[in-house]
Design an enzyme around this catalytic site. Structure first.
Site, mmCIF file in Angstrom:
data_model
loop_
_atom_site.group_PDB
_atom_site.id
_atom_site.type_symbol
_atom_site.label_atom_id
_atom_site.label_comp_id
_atom_site.label_asym_id
_atom_site.label_seq_id
_atom_site.Cartn_x
_atom_site.Cartn_y
_atom_site.Cartn_z
ATOM 1 N N CYS A 21 -1.471 9.456 2.763
ATOM 2 C CA CYS A 21 -0.126 9.668 2.218
ATOM 3 C C CYS A 21 0.791 8.479 2.532
ATOM 4 O O CYS A 21 1.064 8.203 3.699
ATOM 5 C CB CYS A 21 0.421 10.966 2.814
ATOM 6 N N CYS A 76 4.047 9.350 4.390
ATOM 7 C CA CYS A 76 3.730 9.702 5.787
ATOM 8 C C CYS A 76 3.685 8.444 6.653
ATOM 9 O O CYS A 76 4.117 8.459 7.800
ATOM 10 C CB CYS A 76 2.388 10.423 5.879
#
Length: 101
Positions: free
Chosen positions: A26, A29
């Site tokens: 991600c 993230c």
């Protein structure tokens, strides 16, 4: 099972616990990680920060209805005090933690 028990013990405490549900693939993230590192060095022992990889811990993600990553959830005394999906900046996180104390 031991990890789950430890997690539940940690979030039951008096100290705010910020849980970052993330995934290694991600992009957002990856941008959240240094913000959390900065937050930890700023607040020191005022907050516990846990990172949970949703791919390695799907049961934990499912238990808290994590639909997207990153999802941040702040616990205190076992209760969810705040949650947000998406990247949060340090000022916002400091305010949320201050309000939870």
């Amino acid at each position: 099972m031991e990890t789950k028990e430890k997690f539940s013990d940690i979030i039951k405490g008096d100290k705010p616990v910020l849980v970052d549900f993330f995934a290694t693939w991600c992009g957002p993230c990856k941008s959240q990680a240094p913000i959390l590192d900065n937050l930890k060095s700023t607040l020191q022992d005022e907050v516990t920060i846990l990172k949970i990889d949703v791919d390695k811990n799907p049961k934990a993600a499912a238990a808290y209805q994590v639909q997207g990553v990153p999802t941040l959830i702040l616990f205190k005394n076992g209760q969810i005090k705040w949650r947000q999906s998406g990247v949060a900046n340090i000022a916002q996180l400091q305010q949320v933690i201050k309000n939870a104390r």
